[in-house]
Design a protein around this motif. Structure first.
Motif, PDB file in Angstrom:
ATOM      1  N   LYS A   9      50.658  48.615  20.108  1.00  0.00           N
ATOM      2  CA  LYS A   9      50.874  49.307  21.375  1.00  0.00           C
ATOM      3  C   LYS A   9      49.597  50.062  21.722  1.00  0.00           C
ATOM      4  O   LYS A   9      49.341  51.149  21.210  1.00  0.00           O
ATOM      5  CB  LYS A   9      52.064  50.267  21.278  1.00  0.00           C
ATOM      6  CG  LYS A   9      53.399  49.562  21.111  1.00  0.00           C
ATOM      7  CD  LYS A   9      54.571  50.528  21.170  1.00  0.00           C
ATOM      8  CE  LYS A   9      55.907  49.780  21.057  1.00  0.00           C
ATOM      9  NZ  LYS A   9      57.071  50.696  21.120  1.00  0.00           N
ATOM     10  N   GLY A  10      48.794  49.437  22.572  1.00  0.00           N
ATOM     11  CA  GLY A  10      47.516  50.034  22.929  1.00  0.00           C
ATOM     12  C   GLY A  10      46.574  50.069  21.753  1.00  0.00           C
ATOM     13  O   GLY A  10      46.300  49.041  21.116  1.00  0.00           O
ATOM     14  N   ASP A  11      46.080  51.265  21.431  1.00  0.00           N
ATOM     15  CA  ASP A  11      45.126  51.399  20.329  1.00  0.00           C
ATOM     16  C   ASP A  11      45.805  51.774  19.019  1.00  0.00           C
ATOM     17  O   ASP A  11      45.163  52.263  18.093  1.00  0.00           O
ATOM     18  CB  ASP A  11      44.058  52.441  20.687  1.00  0.00           C
ATOM     19  CG  ASP A  11      44.643  53.834  20.885  1.00  0.00           C
ATOM     20  OD1 ASP A  11      45.885  53.956  20.920  1.00  0.00           O
ATOM     21  OD2 ASP A  11      43.854  54.792  21.005  1.00  0.00           O
ATOM     22  N   ARG A  12      47.128  51.529  18.951  1.00  0.00           N
ATOM     23  CA  ARG A  12      47.880  51.877  17.743  1.00  0.00           C
ATOM     24  C   ARG A  12      48.881  50.780  17.392  1.00  0.00           C
ATOM     25  O   ARG A  12      49.273  49.992  18.245  1.00  0.00           O
ATOM     26  CB  ARG A  12      48.613  53.209  17.923  1.00  0.00           C
ATOM     27  CG  ARG A  12      47.651  54.358  18.155  1.00  0.00           C
ATOM     28  CD  ARG A  12      48.321  55.701  18.058  1.00  0.00           C
ATOM     29  NE  ARG A  12      47.281  56.743  18.028  1.00  0.00           N
ATOM     30  CZ  ARG A  12      46.853  57.366  16.939  1.00  0.00           C
ATOM     31  NH1 ARG A  12      47.403  57.082  15.776  1.00  0.00           N
ATOM     32  NH2 ARG A  12      45.900  58.263  16.988  1.00  0.00           N
ATOM     33  N   TYR A  13      49.272  50.781  16.124  1.00  0.00           N
ATOM     34  CA  TYR A  13      50.388  49.967  15.667  1.00  0.00           C
ATOM     35  C   TYR A  13      51.532  50.914  15.335  1.00  0.00           C
ATOM     36  O   TYR A  13      51.323  51.979  14.748  1.00  0.00           O
ATOM     37  CB  TYR A  13      50.024  49.164  14.416  1.00  0.00           C
ATOM     38  CG  TYR A  13      49.130  47.971  14.667  1.00  0.00           C
ATOM     39  CD1 TYR A  13      49.676  46.700  14.856  1.00  0.00           C
ATOM     40  CD2 TYR A  13      47.739  48.114  14.710  1.00  0.00           C
ATOM     41  CE1 TYR A  13      48.859  45.599  15.084  1.00  0.00           C
ATOM     42  CE2 TYR A  13      46.920  47.019  14.933  1.00  0.00           C
ATOM     43  CZ  TYR A  13      47.489  45.768  15.120  1.00  0.00           C
ATOM     44  OH  TYR A  13      46.676  44.678  15.340  1.00  0.00           O
ATOM     45  N   VAL A  14      52.741  50.520  15.708  1.00  0.00           N
ATOM     46  CA  VAL A  14      53.922  51.321  15.424  1.00  0.00           C
ATOM     47  C   VAL A  14      54.725  50.616  14.336  1.00  0.00           C
ATOM     48  O   VAL A  14      55.142  49.467  14.503  1.00  0.00           O
ATOM     49  CB  VAL A  14      54.777  51.543  16.683  1.00  0.00           C
ATOM     50  CG1 VAL A  14      56.022  52.367  16.338  1.00  0.00           C
ATOM     51  CG2 VAL A  14      53.958  52.246  17.758  1.00  0.00           C
ATOM     52  N   VAL A  15      54.936  51.327  13.235  1.00  0.00           N
ATOM     53  CA  VAL A  15      55.546  50.735  12.045  1.00  0.00           C
ATOM     54  C   VAL A  15      56.975  51.231  11.877  1.00  0.00           C
ATOM     55  O   VAL A  15      57.252  52.430  11.980  1.00  0.00           O
ATOM     56  CB  VAL A  15      54.727  51.078  10.783  1.00  0.00           C
ATOM     57  CG1 VAL A  15      55.388  50.497   9.528  1.00  0.00           C
ATOM     58  CG2 VAL A  15      53.298  50.563  10.914  1.00  0.00           C
ATOM     59  N   ASN A  16      57.886  50.272  11.593  1.00  0.00           N
ATOM     60  CA  ASN A  16      59.272  50.602  11.268  1.00  0.00           C
ATOM     61  C   ASN A  16      59.713  49.739  10.093  1.00  0.00           C
ATOM     62  O   ASN A  16      59.375  48.545  10.032  1.00  0.00           O
ATOM     63  CB  ASN A  16      60.193  50.359  12.460  1.00  0.00           C
ATOM     64  CG  ASN A  16      60.058  51.426  13.528  1.00  0.00           C
ATOM     65  OD1 ASN A  16      60.605  52.516  13.411  1.00  0.00           O
ATOM     66  ND2 ASN A  16      59.287  51.117  14.576  1.00  0.00           N
ATOM     67  N   GLY A  17      60.453  50.342   9.171  1.00  0.00           N
ATOM     68  CA  GLY A  17      60.932  49.572   8.028  1.00  0.00           C
ATOM     69  C   GLY A  17      61.079  50.435   6.791  1.00  0.00           C
ATOM     70  O   GLY A  17      61.186  51.661   6.878  1.00  0.00           O
ATOM     71  N   GLN A  18      61.030  49.757   5.644  1.00  0.00           N
ATOM     72  CA  GLN A  18      61.336  50.432   4.382  1.00  0.00           C
ATOM     73  C   GLN A  18      60.599  49.726   3.247  1.00  0.00           C
ATOM     74  O   GLN A  18      60.450  48.498   3.240  1.00  0.00           O
ATOM     75  CB  GLN A  18      62.850  50.377   4.145  1.00  0.00           C
ATOM     76  CG  GLN A  18      63.363  51.102   2.926  1.00  0.00           C
ATOM     77  CD  GLN A  18      64.884  50.988   2.814  1.00  0.00           C
ATOM     78  OE1 GLN A  18      65.546  50.397   3.666  1.00  0.00           O
ATOM     79  NE2 GLN A  18      65.430  51.548   1.749  1.00  0.00           N
ATOM     80  N   LYS A  19      60.121  50.502   2.293  1.00  0.00           N
ATOM     81  CA  LYS A  19      59.493  49.977   1.081  1.00  0.00           C
ATOM     82  C   LYS A  19      60.141  50.640  -0.132  1.00  0.00           C
ATOM     83  O   LYS A  19      60.717  51.732  -0.030  1.00  0.00           O
ATOM     84  CB  LYS A  19      57.990  50.265   1.080  1.00  0.00           C
ATOM     85  CG  LYS A  19      57.206  49.638   2.237  1.00  0.00           C
ATOM     86  CD  LYS A  19      57.098  48.142   2.106  1.00  0.00           C
ATOM     87  CE  LYS A  19      56.280  47.553   3.253  1.00  0.00           C
ATOM     88  NZ  LYS A  19      56.157  46.073   3.140  1.00  0.00           N
ATOM     89  N   VAL A  20      60.012  49.995  -1.285  1.00  0.00           N
ATOM     90  CA  VAL A  20      60.584  50.576  -2.501  1.00  0.00           C
ATOM     91  C   VAL A  20      59.665  50.281  -3.682  1.00  0.00           C
ATOM     92  O   VAL A  20      58.892  49.316  -3.658  1.00  0.00           O
ATOM     93  CB  VAL A  20      62.005  50.015  -2.758  1.00  0.00           C
ATOM     94  CG1 VAL A  20      61.960  48.555  -3.229  1.00  0.00           C
ATOM     95  CG2 VAL A  20      62.773  50.884  -3.750  1.00  0.00           C
ATOM     96  N   TRP A  21      59.755  51.125  -4.711  1.00  0.00           N
ATOM     97  CA  TRP A  21      58.905  51.046  -5.901  1.00  0.00           C
ATOM     98  C   TRP A  21      57.429  51.151  -5.528  1.00  0.00           C
ATOM     99  O   TRP A  21      56.588  50.410  -6.041  1.00  0.00           O
ATOM    100  CB  TRP A  21      59.173  49.752  -6.693  1.00  0.00           C
ATOM    101  CG  TRP A  21      60.587  49.585  -7.118  1.00  0.00           C
ATOM    102  CD1 TRP A  21      61.452  48.582  -6.763  1.00  0.00           C
ATOM    103  CD2 TRP A  21      61.339  50.454  -7.986  1.00  0.00           C
ATOM    104  NE1 TRP A  21      62.680  48.771  -7.336  1.00  0.00           N
ATOM    105  CE2 TRP A  21      62.646  49.931  -8.093  1.00  0.00           C
ATOM    106  CE3 TRP A  21      61.029  51.635  -8.673  1.00  0.00           C
ATOM    107  CZ2 TRP A  21      63.633  50.522  -8.864  1.00  0.00           C
ATOM    108  CZ3 TRP A  21      62.018  52.238  -9.436  1.00  0.00           C
ATOM    109  CH2 TRP A  21      63.300  51.678  -9.526  1.00  0.00           C
ATOM    110  N   ILE A  22      57.122  52.078  -4.644  1.00  0.00           N
ATOM    111  CA  ILE A  22      55.738  52.280  -4.223  1.00  0.00           C
ATOM    112  C   ILE A  22      55.163  53.446  -5.034  1.00  0.00           C
ATOM    113  O   ILE A  22      55.590  54.588  -4.908  1.00  0.00           O
ATOM    114  CB  ILE A  22      55.650  52.560  -2.714  1.00  0.00           C
ATOM    115  CG1 ILE A  22      56.440  51.478  -1.938  1.00  0.00           C
ATOM    116  CG2 ILE A  22      54.204  52.616  -2.283  1.00  0.00           C
ATOM    117  CD1 ILE A  22      56.039  50.045  -2.253  1.00  0.00           C
TER     118      ILE A  22
END
Length: 387
Positions: free
Chosen positions: A143-156
């Motif tokens: 989105k323009g000059d940015r990325y918009v992140v949605n989600g989930q990670k585990v064991w990081i």
């Protein structure tokens, strides 16, 4: 650059051993009991330049190869420490070194070399996909000059003790790509900024003193300039880090294996039961000897993986096989060490139970032994894909 057997780098071994000697078993035991992070130890490694081993000299590092880096990790574990507290920076920085832009390298690498920044964390695994990396659901939308992140990670791991994280996210929906490995991208994430808005960190308590977490992303904004390499090619880039990771962890398991065989050999030579040392019995000798033989064999595969990696040649099979052999050998050495210490093996003051827990992890992570067998069956032996 790494050329010959790892045994040829005795100067590195001697220097790392000297530093590790300043942090005896009691230090690591206290850190484990407190479920703490070994800040003083990692800082000492950084000041000595060992954490900058893989950073090119032009950016303030030592410009060494994976072979030398693997020796550093091996010696930490052989001295009774746990490289899991710091190995992330070794393999994560290689992704940046090999695929980052010149601007990114100029901006980040000198600060990693000096210790001003830490890049200890890699966000790949997800709860619903596990090791099926190409099916991750975390998305990054431009989105323009940015990325918009949605989600989930585990064991990081090491998120709470790192400034930066490499994050893998899907930038093109799976339904819109020809190959499921396409459409994935990697980003550098400023952890403090992310935690201030968009990323929630939930620690996961586990059987090892290993700081690991579940991450939740809700409209996390990442500057477009933090995209590493070309959008959609992230899976290919991340393999650079994963092959280094598996080879370095093989080295750590080799260090563990030697620690266990050193400890148990000394113990059974002195421990007397029924009027003679228990190490005189073949029932004691043979499991220790077998573990040692397998550690030596794993060491050779580790050396081959390092040699190929440093030459820029394909090394996925060798990295996986090195990790498999080393994890198996260290676990067998751990079992022998615990068994022949008897009840004392369970006593914290002997450190066997701590190292036993630490080396057991590598049967499961960062890739399970079953996945390695599947990889070799398909990619080396040419058998039909099993999943």
């Amino acid at each position: 650059m790494y050329q010959n057997r790892t045994d040829d780098f005795q100067d590195i071994r001697d220097a790392v051993r000297a530093l590790c000697a300043e942090f005896p078993d009691s230090y690591h035991r206290e850190i484990d009991e407190a479920r703490a992070y070994p800040e003083a130890f990692v800082d000492a490694l950084t000041r000595a330049g060992w954490m900058a081993a893989l950073i090119p000299e032009a950016y303030g590092g030592s410009g060494l190869g994976l072979g030398e880096a693997s020796i550093i990790m091996e010696e930490i574990n052989r001295a009774g420490g746990n490289s899991g507290a710091c190995h992330g920076q070794m393999y994560n920085m290689n992704t940046l070194v090999r695929h980052g832009s010149e601007e990114q390298k100029q901006r980040i690498l000198p600060k990693l070399a000096s210790g001003e920044l830490r890049l200890q964390s890699m966000g790949v695994t997800e709860p619903t996909t596990g090791t099926d990396t190409t099916r991750i659901r975390t998305t990054a939308v431009r989105k323009g000059d940015r990325y918009v992140v949605n989600g989930q990670k585990v064991w990081i791991s090491r998120v709470q003790h790192s400034d930066l994280m490499i994050l893998l996210a899907r930038t093109t929906p799976l339904a819109e790509v020809k190959k499921k490995s396409e459409g994935l991208s990697i980003f550098l994430v400023d952890i403090k900024a992310a935690m201030a808005g968009g990323m929630t960190v939930q620690p996961i308590r586990n059987m090892v003193n290993h700081e690991t977490n579940e991450l939740f992303f809700e409209n996390l904004e990442i500057p477009a300039e933090n995209l590493i390499g070309e959008e959609g090619q992230g899976f290919k880039y991340i393999l650079t880090g994963l092959n280094a990771e598996r080879t370095l962890i093989a080295a750590e398991c080799i260090g563990d294996g030697y620690w266990f065989t050193d400890r148990v050999t000394a113990y059974v030579s002195e421990r007397e039961v029924f009027g003679r040392p228990i190490g005189q019995n073949q029932g004691v000798q043979f499991p220790i000897a077998e573990a040692y033989i397998e550690i030596e064999a794993a060491n050779l595969m580790r050396e081959k993986a390092c040699r190929l990696y440093d030459a820029g040649a394909p090394c996925g099979a060798e990295a996986n096989m090195a990790k498999y052999l080393a994890a198996k050998a260290s676990w067998e050495a751990a079992n022998a060490c615990l068994q022949f210490h008897g009840g004392f093996g369970f006593a914290a003051e002997y450190d066997v139970e701590r190292k036993f827990r630490e080396t057991r992890l590598y049967q499961v992570a960062p890739i399970s032994t079953n996945l390695i067998l599947s990889y070799v069956a398909e990619h080396v032996l040419g058998l039909p894909r099993s999943f």
